[in-house]
Design a protein around this motif. Structure first.
Motif, PDB file in Angstrom:
ATOM      1  N   VAL A  38       0.851  -1.185   0.000  1.00  0.00           N
ATOM      2  CA  VAL A  38       0.000   0.000   0.000  1.00  0.00           C
ATOM      3  C   VAL A  38       0.887   1.236   0.000  1.00  0.00           C
ATOM      4  CG1 VAL A  38      -1.870  -1.205   1.178  1.00  0.00           C
ATOM      5  CG2 VAL A  38      -0.190   0.059   2.526  1.00  0.00           C
ATOM      6  N   ALA A  39       0.346   2.353  -0.468  1.00  0.00           N
ATOM      7  CA  ALA A  39       1.135   3.585  -0.561  1.00  0.00           C
ATOM      8  C   ALA A  39       0.237   4.798  -0.437  1.00  0.00           C
ATOM      9  CB  ALA A  39       1.900   3.631  -1.886  1.00  0.00           C
ATOM     10  N   SER A  40       0.844   5.903  -0.023  1.00  0.00           N
ATOM     11  CA  SER A  40       0.179   7.202   0.045  1.00  0.00           C
ATOM     12  C   SER A  40       1.102   8.224  -0.580  1.00  0.00           C
ATOM     13  CB  SER A  40      -0.116   7.573   1.500  1.00  0.00           C
ATOM     14  OG  SER A  40      -0.741   8.833   1.584  1.00  0.00           O
ATOM     15  N   TYR A  41       0.524   9.110  -1.418  1.00  0.00           N
ATOM     16  CA  TYR A  41       1.369  10.025  -2.187  1.00  0.00           C
ATOM     17  C   TYR A  41       0.637  11.339  -2.416  1.00  0.00           C
ATOM     18  CZ  TYR A  41       4.887  11.123  -5.856  1.00  0.00           C
ATOM     19  OH  TYR A  41       5.910  11.670  -6.605  1.00  0.00           O
ATOM     20  N   ASN A  42       1.179  12.425  -1.860  1.00  0.00           N
ATOM     21  CA  ASN A  42       0.713  13.769  -2.197  1.00  0.00           C
ATOM     22  C   ASN A  42       1.479  14.204  -3.439  1.00  0.00           C
ATOM     23  OD1 ASN A  42       0.320  16.573  -2.456  1.00  0.00           O
ATOM     24  ND2 ASN A  42       0.034  16.848  -0.263  1.00  0.00           N
ATOM     25  N   VAL A  43       0.784  14.273  -4.558  1.00  0.00           N
ATOM     26  CA  VAL A  43       1.458  14.502  -5.844  1.00  0.00           C
ATOM     27  C   VAL A  43       1.604  15.983  -6.185  1.00  0.00           C
ATOM     28  CG1 VAL A  43       0.693  12.269  -6.712  1.00  0.00           C
ATOM     29  CG2 VAL A  43      -0.697  14.305  -7.173  1.00  0.00           C
ATOM     30  N   HIS A  44       1.139  16.872  -5.284  1.00  0.00           N
ATOM     31  CA  HIS A  44       1.324  18.321  -5.467  1.00  0.00           C
ATOM     32  C   HIS A  44       0.779  18.774  -6.829  1.00  0.00           C
ATOM     33  CE1 HIS A  44       4.001  22.110  -5.491  1.00  0.00           C
ATOM     34  NE2 HIS A  44       3.111  22.251  -4.523  1.00  0.00           N
ATOM     35  N   LYS A  45      -0.388  18.243  -7.154  1.00  0.00           N
ATOM     36  CA  LYS A  45      -1.044  18.579  -8.429  1.00  0.00           C
ATOM     37  C   LYS A  45      -0.142  18.277  -9.619  1.00  0.00           C
ATOM     38  CE  LYS A  45      -3.634  22.216  -6.111  1.00  0.00           C
ATOM     39  NZ  LYS A  45      -2.853  22.114  -4.846  1.00  0.00           N
ATOM     40  N   CYS A  46       0.710  17.271  -9.461  1.00  0.00           N
ATOM     41  CA  CYS A  46       1.629  16.802 -10.514  1.00  0.00           C
ATOM     42  C   CYS A  46       2.686  17.836 -10.892  1.00  0.00           C
ATOM     43  CB  CYS A  46       0.862  16.349 -11.758  1.00  0.00           C
ATOM     44  SG  CYS A  46      -0.268  14.977 -11.457  1.00  0.00           S
ATOM     45  N   VAL A  47       2.932  18.787  -9.993  1.00  0.00           N
ATOM     46  CA  VAL A  47       3.988  19.782 -10.211  1.00  0.00           C
ATOM     47  C   VAL A  47       5.177  19.403  -9.340  1.00  0.00           C
ATOM     48  CG1 VAL A  47       4.638  22.207 -10.017  1.00  0.00           C
ATOM     49  CG2 VAL A  47       2.325  21.580 -10.767  1.00  0.00           C
ATOM     50  N   ILE A  70      -3.225   2.490  -3.573  1.00  0.00           N
ATOM     51  CA  ILE A  70      -2.543   3.762  -3.318  1.00  0.00           C
ATOM     52  C   ILE A  70      -3.566   4.866  -3.128  1.00  0.00           C
ATOM     53  CG2 ILE A  70      -2.245   4.216  -5.810  1.00  0.00           C
ATOM     54  CD1 ILE A  70       0.395   5.694  -4.978  1.00  0.00           C
ATOM     55  N   ALA A  71      -3.350   5.677  -2.089  1.00  0.00           N
ATOM     56  CA  ALA A  71      -4.130   6.891  -1.855  1.00  0.00           C
ATOM     57  C   ALA A  71      -3.327   8.061  -2.393  1.00  0.00           C
ATOM     58  CB  ALA A  71      -4.402   7.071  -0.370  1.00  0.00           C
ATOM     59  N   ILE A  72      -3.958   8.875  -3.207  1.00  0.00           N
ATOM     60  CA  ILE A  72      -3.284  10.000  -3.862  1.00  0.00           C
ATOM     61  C   ILE A  72      -3.967  11.288  -3.418  1.00  0.00           C
ATOM     62  CG2 ILE A  72      -2.657  11.050  -6.069  1.00  0.00           C
ATOM     63  CD1 ILE A  72      -2.889   8.226  -7.307  1.00  0.00           C
ATOM     64  N   GLN A  73      -3.170  12.231  -2.949  1.00  0.00           N
ATOM     65  CA  GLN A  73      -3.693  13.543  -2.574  1.00  0.00           C
ATOM     66  C   GLN A  73      -3.326  14.579  -3.636  1.00  0.00           C
ATOM     67  OE1 GLN A  73      -1.249  12.254   0.230  1.00  0.00           O
ATOM     68  NE2 GLN A  73      -2.868  10.727   0.096  1.00  0.00           N
ATOM     69  N   GLU A  74      -4.169  15.599  -3.759  1.00  0.00           N
ATOM     70  CA  GLU A  74      -4.027  16.673  -4.741  1.00  0.00           C
ATOM     71  C   GLU A  74      -4.047  16.117  -6.168  1.00  0.00           C
ATOM     72  OE1 GLU A  74      -1.121  19.674  -3.912  1.00  0.00           O
ATOM     73  OE2 GLU A  74      -1.477  19.612  -1.741  1.00  0.00           O
ATOM     74  N   ALA A  75      -4.989  15.214  -6.387  1.00  0.00           N
ATOM     75  CA  ALA A  75      -5.140  14.577  -7.696  1.00  0.00           C
ATOM     76  C   ALA A  75      -5.991  15.391  -8.661  1.00  0.00           C
ATOM     77  CB  ALA A  75      -5.769  13.194  -7.528  1.00  0.00           C
ATOM     78  N   ASP A  76      -6.646  16.458  -8.157  1.00  0.00           N
ATOM     79  CA  ASP A  76      -7.512  17.293  -8.984  1.00  0.00           C
ATOM     80  C   ASP A  76      -7.104  18.758  -8.854  1.00  0.00           C
ATOM     81  OD1 ASP A  76      -9.481  15.162  -9.665  1.00  0.00           O
ATOM     82  OD2 ASP A  76      -9.908  15.244  -7.513  1.00  0.00           O
ATOM     83  N   ARG A  77      -7.599  19.554  -9.771  1.00  0.00           N
ATOM     84  CA  ARG A  77      -7.418  21.006  -9.637  1.00  0.00           C
ATOM     85  C   ARG A  77      -8.145  21.476  -8.384  1.00  0.00           C
ATOM     86  NH1 ARG A  77      -5.216  22.783 -14.347  1.00  0.00           N
ATOM     87  NH2 ARG A  77      -5.587  21.478 -16.177  1.00  0.00           N
ATOM     88  N   ARG A  78      -7.590  22.448  -7.698  1.00  0.00           N
ATOM     89  CA  ARG A  78      -8.188  22.890  -6.444  1.00  0.00           C
ATOM     90  C   ARG A  78      -9.255  23.947  -6.664  1.00  0.00           C
ATOM     91  NH1 ARG A  78      -5.071  24.885  -0.915  1.00  0.00           N
ATOM     92  NH2 ARG A  78      -6.943  24.958   0.376  1.00  0.00           N
TER      93      ARG A  78
END
Length: 281
Positions: A38-47, A70-78
């Motif tokens: 399992v994994a968790s990742y804040n992708v910073h809006k892919c920046v 995997i749980a992904i944070q900041e996967a969408d535009r804010r």
């Protein structure tokens, strides 16, 4: 905190009202163990730290981890229309499929929280608007995995301590309304401090002590343990560590966390039974 200790104040009442148990000591049957990455990742809006928007690079980092969940944070535009930012084709090439969390046809998550799984059938999906000074949310997915049922919570907590405490209490309340089953919580919880001043203390009655975790932020020189992988019952989450590679240090301002989830197959398929505990109706 052990199962015999009683939290103070409102948390004890919250546990009692919603059937949230104290920490049990449930042994894992080695014959029934089914390890899952399992994994968790804040992708910073892919920046990335190089300020480049590069969803394919995020997908390559996730491919390095090869998670089953995997749980992904900041996967969408804010702001504006919350369209998704992830490279879904690249994720599918890595064997991962996003769960249908967004209410938009071109969105990927809820308040930026997305979940992707390799193998598993979603039994239910719940979107929660978390209390606080800024819009925050969490997703609760109940999955049927090859080893049985698993509840997965993906969350991104706020920047203010008082808000994070309220958000943690809202998560516990939502857990208490469901049936007892192995539970995994992952996300950027924006709290690095352990102990009495930690906003994660509210979660300890269920997930156990939130000590110092692996430092995941900032990616180029990680100092703060802002990202967490928590599990119930004790022993289901093991080997929590940072995924630290040259690509990961560039792809986002957070490093991903990864862990092994060891499910007791019989408990996962039948629900974890704890004498005297019932979920609230």
């Amino acid at each position: 905190m052990t199962g015999s200790e009683t939290p103070q104040g409102g948390l004890a009442a919250l546990r009692q009202a919603h059937g949230i148990p104290a920490l049990p000591a449930i042994p894992l049957d080695p014959v029934s163990q089914a390890p899952v990455t399992v994994a968790s990742y804040n992708v910073h809006k892919c920046v990335g730290t190089d300020r480049r928007f590069d969803p394919a690079r995020i997908a390559r980092v996730i491919g390095e981890i090869a998670p089953d969940i995997i749980a992904i944070q900041e996967a969408d535009r804010r702001f504006g229309r919350r369209t998704g930012l992830l490279d879904t084709a690249a994720l599918e090439e890595a064997g991962l499929k996003l769960l249908p969390i967004s209410r938009l046809p071109d969105g990927h998550g809820w308040h930026g929280n997305a979940l992707a799984v390799r193998a598993g059938t979603p039994l239910s999906l719940q979107r929660i608007a978390l209390p606080g000074a800024e819009p925050r949310g969490a997703v609760i997915a109940e999955l049927e995995l090859p080893a049985g049922k698993l509840r997965v919570i993906a969350a991104h907590f706020g920047l203010l301590r008082r808000c994070r405490t309220r958000q943690g209490a809202a998560i516990l309340e939502a857990i208490g309304r469901g049936e007892a089953m192995p539970t995994l919580m992952m996300g950027d919880l924006n709290e690095w401090r352990p102990g009495r001043r930690s906003s994660l203390r509210v979660l300890e009655s269920f997930f156990g002590p939130a000590g110092f975790g692996p430092a995941s932020f900032p990616a180029r020189m990680p100092v703060f343990a802002l990202d967490r992988i928590l599990g119930w019952p004790q022993g289901v989450v093991r080997e929590v560590r940072v995924h630290d590679t040259p690509l990961a240090r560039t792809a986002s301002d957070h490093l991903p966390l990864k862990a092994k989830l060891v499910l007791h197959a019989r408990a996962a398929s039948q629900g974890v039974t704890i004498p005297g505990i019932q979920a609230a109706a």
